[in-house]
Design a protein around this motif. Structure first.
Motif, short mmCIF file in Angstrom:
data_model
loop_
_atom_site.label_atom_id
_atom_site.label_comp_id
_atom_site.label_asym_id
_atom_site.label_seq_id
_atom_site.Cartn_x
_atom_site.Cartn_y
_atom_site.Cartn_z
N ARG A 54 53.73 30.52 6.72
CA ARG A 54 53.37 28.90 7.34
C ARG A 54 53.52 27.99 6.22
N ARG A 55 54.04 26.78 6.42
CA ARG A 55 53.96 25.97 5.57
C ARG A 55 52.55 25.30 4.95
N ASP A 56 51.56 25.66 5.88
CA ASP A 56 50.30 25.02 5.60
C ASP A 56 49.34 26.03 4.99
N SER A 57 49.97 27.12 4.47
CA SER A 57 49.32 28.35 3.99
C SER A 57 49.17 27.97 2.34
N GLY A 58 49.85 27.21 1.86
CA GLY A 58 49.78 26.94 0.34
C GLY A 58 50.63 28.06 -0.42
N ILE A 59 51.21 28.97 0.21
CA ILE A 59 52.01 30.06 -0.43
C ILE A 59 53.38 29.49 -0.72
N ARG A 60 53.78 29.50 -2.20
CA ARG A 60 54.79 29.07 -2.73
C ARG A 60 55.69 30.14 -3.59
N GLU A 61 54.87 31.37 -3.69
CA GLU A 61 55.78 32.34 -4.42
C GLU A 61 54.89 33.71 -3.90
N PHE A 62 56.00 35.04 -4.21
CA PHE A 62 55.11 36.17 -3.85
C PHE A 62 53.84 36.30 -4.33
#
Length: 360
Positions: free
Chosen positions: A132-140
């Motif tokens: 999800r773009r709003d999750s703040g996940i940018r890498e594994f």
């Protein structure tokens, strides 16, 4: 007035009935009987949302015998079904094919499957991380203590995820939630906010990934780093992979990751003539087969008979490849083709014939 009546094959007389019954039983019990000739080909696939099911349906459409593409829980389940004789052929990731032949990982309890045989490999399957773009996940690394759908037990995506976690020194306990929904349900789970990310080892473009991007503004992100470097360097079935830019949205960049190949497998006990028929249906009309899905666009004869195959070639497949001059005649049928050897010049497949598609 006399009416001429044609006597049916099984006349009502007692003796005729007994003779007819005996003939029917012979067809059921004697090898080569009528029922054996009409035996349905069953292809183990995976979720209806993935390219495996498309692949099974595509092969069925190229075949004349009755053929069914059967939905399953994925690669591990398919390999078990092949081992137990429940399907004619099945699709499996190249890594799980290796595990089954070697009797390691999820197959350590049942041991090596010495009867497993390869037919050919199909498309590449990049390991795909959708967030999800709003999750703040940018890498594994950002997945730690997040809710992730890792795939249902028996699926290839879960098997690849577990191998990556092992290489990184992680377990499922490193997630706040490790969900095990199958591929055809995971995108909605992501959109409903029940998970922050989902993983999928699949050919692209894929409907489940497209649904997540379209409905809940999800994104695909790179999967790399030291752990991935070691996986690719140390294992014969993992390779670098790129998901092309723009296949899901105009602003979607190219994504760098790693992956496996889809492979078609069978048991050594499966009738060589049946296997020869399946292989010939695909390679005699390869252009037609490739038209069924964009993931097949880069397929070549060389890659299909050489890459991702840990199990030896089935004798029915090997006979076809020898007939076409793609494998030397003195190559032993229990040896997987050596990628270091040069094959004979590829013979171009015949022009596609759009008529006479088999049933699915």
């Amino acid at each position: 007035m006399h009416t001429d009546r044609t006597t049916p094959p099984c006349a009502p007389a007692r003796l005729a009935r007994a003779s007819c019954l005996a003939s029917l039983l012979a067809g059921l019990l004697i090898p080569g009987g009528g029922f054996a000739e009409e035996e349905r080909i069953i292809i183990g696939t995976a979720s209806s949302a993935g390219v495996y099911h498309v692949t099974g349906r595509a092969i069925c459409r190229l075949l004349e015998p009755p053929c069914t593409a059967r939905i399953s829980d994925g690669s591990a389940a398919n390999l078990q079904a092949v081992r137990e004789g429940e399907v004619t052929v099945a699709l499996a990731q190249s890594d799980l094919q290796h595990y089954a032949v070697s009797g390691i990982e999820g197959f350590s309890d049942v041991g090596p499957d010495d009867s497993l045989r390869s037919l050919f490999s199909v498309h590449g399957e990049p390991f795909t991380l959708v967030v999800r773009r709003d999750s703040g996940i940018r890498e594994f690394d950002d997945l730690r203590q997040r809710a992730v759908n890792v795939g249902n037990p028996g699926s290839g995506q879960r098997g690849t995820m577990m191998k990556l976690l092992e290489t990184r020194g992680w377990t499922l306990d490193d997630f706040s939630l490790a969900n095990d929904l199958p591929a055809d349900q995971q995108s909605l789970e992501l959109c409903h906010g029940n998970v922050d990310a989902m993983v999928y080892t699949v050919g692209h473009p894929n409907d489940s990934v497209a649904q997540a991007i379209r409905l809940c503004d999800a994104a695909i992100i790179d999967v790399g780093g030291e752990a991935v470097d070691r996986l690719v360097e140390e294992t014969p079935y993992f390779t670098r992979a790129t998901i092309p830019a723009g296949i899901y949205a105009p602003d979607q960049p190219a994504v760098e990751t790693f992956g496996v190949r889809a492979t078609l497998v069978a048991s050594a006990e499966t009738d060589p003539e049946t296997i020869h028929t399946i292989v010939a249906a695909v390679f005699d009309d390869l252009d037609h087969f490739k038209s069924f899905h964009p993931a097949y666009g880069e397929l070549t004869v060389e890659s299909m008979i050489r890459e991702g195959l840990t199990a030896p070639l089935h004798e029915g497949a090997l006979r076809y490849y020898r007939e076409r001059g793609w494998i030397e005649g003195d190559e032993d049928e229990d040896d997987t083709p050596d990628e270091s050897e040069d094959t004979a010049e590829e013979t171009a497949p015949d022009e596609p014939d759009d008529g006479g598609e088999g049933t699915d």
